[in-house]
Motif scaffolding. Structure first.
Motif, mmCIF file in Angstrom:
data_model
loop_
_atom_site.group_PDB
_atom_site.id
_atom_site.type_symbol
_atom_site.label_atom_id
_atom_site.label_comp_id
_atom_site.label_asym_id
_atom_site.label_seq_id
_atom_site.Cartn_x
_atom_site.Cartn_y
_atom_site.Cartn_z
ATOM 1 N N PRO A 197 0.941 -1.072 0.290
ATOM 2 C CA PRO A 197 -0.067 0.331 -0.118
ATOM 3 C C PRO A 197 0.973 1.196 0.166
ATOM 4 C CG PRO A 197 -0.145 -0.281 2.197
ATOM 5 C CD PRO A 197 0.965 -1.967 1.998
ATOM 6 N N TYR A 198 0.255 2.300 0.402
ATOM 7 C CA TYR A 198 1.000 3.483 -0.722
ATOM 8 C C TYR A 198 0.916 3.965 1.321
ATOM 9 C CZ TYR A 198 1.614 8.695 -0.616
ATOM 10 O OH TYR A 198 1.949 10.213 -0.831
ATOM 11 N N ILE A 199 1.703 4.169 1.814
ATOM 12 C CA ILE A 199 1.606 4.705 3.311
ATOM 13 C C ILE A 199 2.041 6.223 4.109
ATOM 14 C CG2 ILE A 199 3.158 4.213 5.365
ATOM 15 C CD1 ILE A 199 1.649 2.496 4.197
ATOM 16 N N TYR A 200 0.839 6.840 4.339
ATOM 17 C CA TYR A 200 1.248 8.199 4.407
ATOM 18 C C TYR A 200 1.159 8.058 5.739
ATOM 19 C CZ TYR A 200 -0.017 13.169 3.836
ATOM 20 O OH TYR A 200 -0.173 14.333 4.212
ATOM 21 N N VAL A 201 1.839 9.460 6.734
ATOM 22 C CA VAL A 201 1.364 9.086 8.282
ATOM 23 C C VAL A 201 1.851 11.211 8.794
ATOM 24 C CG1 VAL A 201 2.763 9.725 10.596
ATOM 25 C CG2 VAL A 201 2.776 7.707 9.137
ATOM 26 N N ILE A 202 0.061 11.194 8.788
ATOM 27 C CA ILE A 202 -0.180 12.671 9.588
ATOM 28 C C ILE A 202 -0.854 12.827 10.516
ATOM 29 C CG2 ILE A 202 -1.703 12.723 7.706
ATOM 30 C CD1 ILE A 202 -1.516 15.995 7.464
ATOM 31 N N LYS A 203 -0.379 13.794 11.522
ATOM 32 C CA LYS A 203 -1.127 13.953 12.811
ATOM 33 C C LYS A 203 -1.674 12.434 13.174
ATOM 34 C CE LYS A 203 -4.208 17.873 10.363
ATOM 35 N NZ LYS A 203 -5.417 18.140 10.882
ATOM 36 N N ASN A 204 0.058 12.291 13.408
ATOM 37 C CA ASN A 204 -0.983 10.380 14.209
ATOM 38 C C ASN A 204 -0.951 9.681 14.047
ATOM 39 O OD1 ASN A 204 1.076 10.170 16.506
ATOM 40 N ND2 ASN A 204 -0.500 9.406 18.108
ATOM 41 N N LYS A 205 -0.798 9.987 12.798
ATOM 42 C CA LYS A 205 -1.293 8.614 12.482
ATOM 43 C C LYS A 205 -1.275 8.088 11.366
ATOM 44 C CE LYS A 205 -6.842 9.683 13.243
ATOM 45 N NZ LYS A 205 -6.280 10.924 14.165
ATOM 46 N N PHE A 207 -1.464 5.987 7.699
ATOM 47 C CA PHE A 207 -2.785 6.126 6.669
ATOM 48 C C PHE A 207 -2.279 4.627 5.733
ATOM 49 C CE2 PHE A 207 -4.246 9.789 8.148
ATOM 50 C CZ PHE A 207 -5.637 9.552 8.575
ATOM 51 N N GLU A 208 -2.782 3.523 5.259
ATOM 52 C CA GLU A 208 -2.813 2.325 3.882
ATOM 53 C C GLU A 208 -3.792 2.871 3.254
ATOM 54 O OE1 GLU A 208 -1.625 -1.127 5.832
ATOM 55 O OE2 GLU A 208 -0.057 -0.310 6.707
ATOM 56 N N ILE A 209 -3.683 2.780 1.753
ATOM 57 C CA ILE A 209 -4.121 3.083 0.933
ATOM 58 C C ILE A 209 -3.642 2.477 -0.585
ATOM 59 C CG2 ILE A 209 -5.011 5.041 -0.577
ATOM 60 C CD1 ILE A 209 -4.114 6.617 1.837
ATOM 61 N N PHE A 210 -4.559 1.863 -1.355
ATOM 62 C CA PHE A 210 -4.446 0.991 -2.570
ATOM 63 C C PHE A 210 -5.874 0.847 -3.283
ATOM 64 C CE2 PHE A 210 -6.161 -1.488 1.565
ATOM 65 C CZ PHE A 210 -6.393 -2.368 1.238
ATOM 66 N N ASN A 234 -14.437 3.939 -7.883
ATOM 67 C CA ASN A 234 -13.846 5.340 -8.555
ATOM 68 C C ASN A 234 -14.293 5.330 -9.375
ATOM 69 O OD1 ASN A 234 -12.931 2.725 -10.363
ATOM 70 N ND2 ASN A 234 -11.280 2.930 -9.792
ATOM 71 N N ASN A 235 -15.538 4.917 -9.795
ATOM 72 C CA ASN A 235 -16.329 5.311 -10.916
ATOM 73 C C ASN A 235 -16.144 4.245 -12.181
ATOM 74 O OD1 ASN A 235 -18.843 5.794 -11.180
ATOM 75 N ND2 ASN A 235 -17.946 8.047 -12.515
ATOM 76 N N HIS A 236 -15.083 3.630 -11.759
ATOM 77 C CA HIS A 236 -14.541 2.889 -13.374
ATOM 78 C C HIS A 236 -14.066 1.418 -13.160
ATOM 79 C CE1 HIS A 236 -12.230 2.217 -17.111
ATOM 80 N NE2 HIS A 236 -11.642 2.256 -16.030
ATOM 81 N N ASP A 237 -13.447 0.845 -12.542
ATOM 82 C CA ASP A 237 -12.826 -0.653 -13.202
ATOM 83 C C ASP A 237 -12.428 -0.742 -11.156
ATOM 84 O OD1 ASP A 237 -10.592 1.219 -12.406
ATOM 85 O OD2 ASP A 237 -10.015 0.365 -13.853
ATOM 86 N N GLY A 238 -12.746 -0.476 -10.430
ATOM 87 C CA GLY A 238 -12.350 -0.980 -9.321
ATOM 88 C C GLY A 238 -12.486 -0.238 -7.720
ATOM 89 N N PHE A 239 -12.428 -0.261 -6.645
ATOM 90 C CA PHE A 239 -11.683 0.212 -5.542
ATOM 91 C C PHE A 239 -10.597 1.250 -4.941
ATOM 92 C CE2 PHE A 239 -15.568 -2.641 -6.265
ATOM 93 C CZ PHE A 239 -16.923 -1.327 -5.103
ATOM 94 N N ILE A 240 -10.671 1.948 -4.047
ATOM 95 C CA ILE A 240 -9.906 2.628 -3.376
ATOM 96 C C ILE A 240 -9.541 1.743 -1.723
ATOM 97 C CG2 ILE A 240 -8.489 4.726 -2.495
ATOM 98 C CD1 ILE A 240 -9.087 5.900 -5.566
ATOM 99 N N VAL A 241 -9.024 1.679 -1.008
ATOM 100 C CA VAL A 241 -9.167 1.469 0.175
ATOM 101 C C VAL A 241 -7.983 2.051 0.700
ATOM 102 C CG1 VAL A 241 -9.318 -0.893 1.677
ATOM 103 C CG2 VAL A 241 -10.099 -0.774 -0.755
ATOM 104 N N THR A 242 -8.825 2.712 1.959
ATOM 105 C CA THR A 242 -7.964 4.093 3.057
ATOM 106 C C THR A 242 -8.000 3.138 4.343
ATOM 107 O OG1 THR A 242 -8.801 5.727 2.040
ATOM 108 C CG2 THR A 242 -8.243 6.005 3.659
ATOM 109 N N VAL A 243 -7.377 2.487 4.755
ATOM 110 C CA VAL A 243 -6.999 2.171 6.196
ATOM 111 C C VAL A 243 -6.103 2.573 7.036
ATOM 112 C CG1 VAL A 243 -6.756 -0.007 7.784
ATOM 113 C CG2 VAL A 243 -7.128 -0.062 5.234
ATOM 114 N N TRP A 244 -6.739 3.500 8.868
ATOM 115 C CA TRP A 244 -5.314 3.893 9.406
ATOM 116 C C TRP A 244 -5.662 3.739 10.796
ATOM 117 C CZ3 TRP A 244 -10.323 5.374 7.504
ATOM 118 C CH2 TRP A 244 -11.780 5.470 8.178
ATOM 119 N N ARG A 245 -4.873 4.240 11.709
ATOM 120 C CA ARG A 245 -4.470 3.598 13.084
ATOM 121 C C ARG A 245 -3.859 4.375 13.158
ATOM 122 N NH1 ARG A 245 -1.668 0.079 10.109
ATOM 123 N NH2 ARG A 245 0.886 -0.492 10.714
#
Length: 248
Positions: A197-205, A207-210, A234-245
């Motif tokens: 997944p794409y990893i992004y950290v902000i405000k002590n959280k 995020f994993e996005i894929f 995504n209105n086309h061919d799949g989904f974007i999932v956002t997971v956080w902790r």
């Protein structure tokens, strides 16, 4: 593990759906809510967070909505009316055809500095003063400027300084960080999967996005028990999932 079932019919709903001249609106909007005491409506979350953003700025009436949710019929009337008044070439730069407008999703807003006479197609929303203050913090509430300068080759719409779109947090931050319009962001995320997944950290959280491609009528993914998540088509061919902790 949490088991999440993704269904093909849900590709066409969610905060991150891409609506443009190639991908039309497929599903009706639900849970519309009026903006303050006006006749303007948007999806409930959008109206709530826009109010919070305005409150943070301490706004009274310095910034006003000039457009929000539109029906197919309203968008059609706007497009045809502009074609008659401004010509088809000019209209195609600023007004989407009915069925292809973000305003039909309930996720888009047009803003203007208050004037006695408002331009309903190209409102005045500059890059200084109170408009700049809104731009500086709107990403905190999940909003992006949808049609920025130098992105016309992707959006097929001229720069619209007044048009903002709700995509949700942290996507608004990531798009600004990577300098991506929504079309580019969708392509960007397709390189990330459940296992990478794409990893992004902000405000002590953290995020994993894929991206999850939709090949069959139903796809199943497994997430950690403690994970909080959101899913958008995504209105086309799949989904974007956002997971956080919370970051450990």
């Amino acid at each position: 593990m949490q088991i999440k079932e993704l269904y093909k019919k849900d590709i066409y709903r969610g905060n991150l759906i891409l609506v443009n001249d190639q991908y039309p609106v497929r599903l009706p909007v639900i849970q519309l809510e009026s903006w303050m005491d006006s006749t303007y409506q948007n999806q409930k979350t959008v109206s709530y967070l826009l109010k919070q953003c305005f409150c943070k700025l301490g706004l009274k009436d310095e910034i006003v909505l000039t457009s929000a949710y539109r029906t197919f019929q309203e968008q059609q009337q706007l497009y045809e009316g502009s074609c008659k008044e401004n010509g088809r070439v000019w209209t195609k730069q600023y007004v989407a055809k009915a069925g292809h407008s973000e305003h039909e999703t309930g996720l888009a807003i047009d803003l203007s500095i208050r004037h006695d006479q408002q331009n309903m197609i190209c409102p005045d929303f500059p890059y200084d003063g109170i408009a700049k203050k809104f731009r500086d913090i709107c990403k905190d509430y999940g909003f992006i400027e949808r049609y920025p300068q130098d992105k016309e080759k992707h959006t097929h719409i001229a720069r619209e300084s007044w048009h903002f779109r709700y995509v949700g947090f942290p996507h608004s931050y990531i798009m600004q960080k990577e300098n991506l319009c929504l079309e580019e962001y969708h392509q960007f995320l397709k390189q990330y999967s459940l296992y990478q997944p794409y990893i992004y950290v902000i405000k002590n959280k953290l995020f994993e996005i894929f991206y999850v491609p939709m090949i069959q009528e139903k796809t199943v993914i497994a997430l950690k028990n403690e994970a909080l998540y959101q899913v958008s088509g995504n209105n086309h061919d799949g989904f974007i999932v956002t997971v956080w902790r919370k970051q450990v």
